[in-house]
Design a protein around this motif. Structure first.
Motif, PDB file in Angstrom:
ATOM      1  N   LEU A 136      77.149  71.366  34.762  1.00 33.80           N
ATOM      2  CA  LEU A 136      78.598  71.392  34.915  1.00 33.80           C
ATOM      3  C   LEU A 136      79.019  71.591  36.364  1.00 33.80           C
ATOM      4  O   LEU A 136      80.124  71.201  36.754  1.00 33.80           O
ATOM      5  N   ARG A 137      78.157  72.150  37.178  1.00 36.02           N
ATOM      6  CA  ARG A 137      78.515  72.300  38.598  1.00 36.02           C
ATOM      7  C   ARG A 137      78.670  70.933  39.271  1.00 36.02           C
ATOM      8  O   ARG A 137      79.365  70.809  40.272  1.00 36.02           O
ATOM      9  N   PRO A 141      84.867  69.743  40.351  1.00 34.90           N
ATOM     10  CA  PRO A 141      86.243  69.419  40.772  1.00 34.90           C
ATOM     11  C   PRO A 141      87.172  69.012  39.636  1.00 34.90           C
ATOM     12  O   PRO A 141      88.396  69.047  39.807  1.00 34.90           O
ATOM     13  N   TRP A 142      86.610  68.634  38.495  1.00 32.81           N
ATOM     14  CA  TRP A 142      87.437  68.159  37.383  1.00 32.81           C
ATOM     15  C   TRP A 142      87.561  69.183  36.259  1.00 32.81           C
ATOM     16  O   TRP A 142      88.096  68.874  35.202  1.00 32.81           O
ATOM     17  N   LEU A 143      87.074  70.394  36.511  1.00 38.40           N
ATOM     18  CA  LEU A 143      87.100  71.429  35.478  1.00 38.40           C
ATOM     19  C   LEU A 143      88.234  72.419  35.691  1.00 38.40           C
ATOM     20  O   LEU A 143      88.507  72.833  36.829  1.00 38.40           O
ATOM     21  N   ALA A 144      88.865  72.833  34.587  1.00 39.85           N
ATOM     22  CA  ALA A 144      89.817  73.950  34.626  1.00 39.85           C
ATOM     23  C   ALA A 144      89.097  75.266  34.372  1.00 39.85           C
ATOM     24  O   ALA A 144      89.609  76.332  34.696  1.00 39.85           O
ATOM     25  N   ALA A 183      77.272  79.597  34.169  1.00 40.43           N
ATOM     26  CA  ALA A 183      77.600  78.196  34.446  1.00 40.43           C
ATOM     27  C   ALA A 183      78.991  78.074  35.044  1.00 40.43           C
ATOM     28  O   ALA A 183      79.216  77.295  35.985  1.00 40.43           O
ATOM     29  N   ALA A 184      79.941  78.834  34.510  1.00 39.60           N
ATOM     30  CA  ALA A 184      81.308  78.793  35.044  1.00 39.60           C
ATOM     31  C   ALA A 184      81.344  79.272  36.484  1.00 39.60           C
ATOM     32  O   ALA A 184      81.960  78.632  37.349  1.00 39.60           O
ATOM     33  N   HIS A 185      80.683  80.376  36.750  1.00 41.65           N
ATOM     34  CA  HIS A 185      80.708  80.909  38.117  1.00 41.65           C
ATOM     35  C   HIS A 185      79.905  80.031  39.073  1.00 41.65           C
ATOM     36  O   HIS A 185      80.272  79.910  40.245  1.00 41.65           O
TER      37      HIS A 185
END
Length: 283
Positions: A136-137, A141-144, A183-185
């Motif tokens: 996901l990294r 740029p396209w993730l909220a 993953a989010a961070h």
């Protein structure tokens, strides 16, 4: 985009949209997926499009149906003309799912360069998705943000439950939760914890929220308006936290070039400064 609380509301219940928007949630998620029966999908799309076309007091995300449903294209065609603030993608499997959704959005708009709204993947609802979290990294740029689910994954592997009798997660699903957080961070986006299903136990919800905030999540999904105040409070830094964060920042500002300092009898260094700046940025 402040995302402490994101409240689900069924897409085929338009009479609930305004109430959800007035709940105090930072965003509502109008759901076209699990909470809407197959024979009500068209109704849900039409109601969602109508709401999106009017005034919006809060951010409005739309949860579309997953890639394997053959329904996503029609979902996007119904809502994208009205520019929702974000798209929630269930059963996402890493970067390839995000790229697929962006391509679908471009096809709907008949524009190869068209961009989808920011995407919030529910990133652990299939066994394979757990192994794709790190990718996901690549699409940051396209993730909220990134969130996870504790219901579809155990169903996919035949588990009896994802929770212990006290409500805590069993080991496999605690692992999925932790990997989602990292993953989010790693992608530098909001880390959104999953729903708390017991809407009648406010004390247990407070404990869940406190643990999520302690662990590094920055927000949470909600399934009932009554949960929103508790979630917002739990993900808003307290005055004590803010005072300490300001003290850390001030200490380093007063000692430029220092690597390690003492504050209130404890040693602080660069990670403490980074944490303090993160807390202050949230307000």
């Amino acid at each position: 985009m402040k995302l402490r609380s994101l409240l689900f509301v069924p897409g085929d219940r338009p009479e609930r949209f305004s109430k959800a928007s007035a709940s105090g949630a930072d965003a509502i998620i109008i759901d076209l997926e699990d909470s809407v029966a197959l024979d009500r999908k068209v109704l849900a799309r039409e109601a969602t499009a109508e709401y999106l076309s009017g005034d919006r007091p809060v951010l409005v995300f739309v949860r579309v149906n997953p890639q394997d449903s053959q329904l996503t294209h029609d979902d996007l065609a119904s809502v994208l003309p009205f520019l929702p603030d974000g798209i929630v993608l269930p059963k996402a499997e890493g970067a390839r799912s995000i790229n697929w959704l962006r391509a679908e959005a471009a096809a709907v708009a008949d524009n190869p360069d068209g961009e989808a709204p920011p995407i919030l993947p529910i990133a652990t609802e299939t066994p394979g998705a757990v192994f794709d979290l790190g990718s996901l990294r690549e699409v940051a740029p396209w993730l909220a943000g990134v969130s996870w689910g504790a219901e579809d994954l155990p169903a996919a592997v035949g588990a009896a439950t994802s929770r212990e009798p006290d409500g805590s997660y069993t080991a496999p699903y605690e692992l999925a939760r932790s990997l989602t957080l990292f993953a989010a961070h790693a992608a530098g986006v909001a880390a959104i914890d999953t729903v708390f299903p017991n809407i009648s136990d406010a004390d247990a919800l407070d404990g869940y929220v406190a643990r999520a905030a302690r662990d590094g999540f920055t927000g949470m999904l909600a399934i009932h308006p009554s949960q929103v105040p508790n979630i917002n409070k739990g993900f808003t830094p307290s005055e004590q936290q803010l005072a300490h964060a300001r003290a850390v920042v001030d200490a380093f500002a007063e000692n430029p070039g220092a690597g390690v300092l003492q504050l209130d009898g404890k040693m602080i260094d660069a990670p403490h400064l980074k944490a303090a700046l993160s807390i202050l940025a949230r307000v």
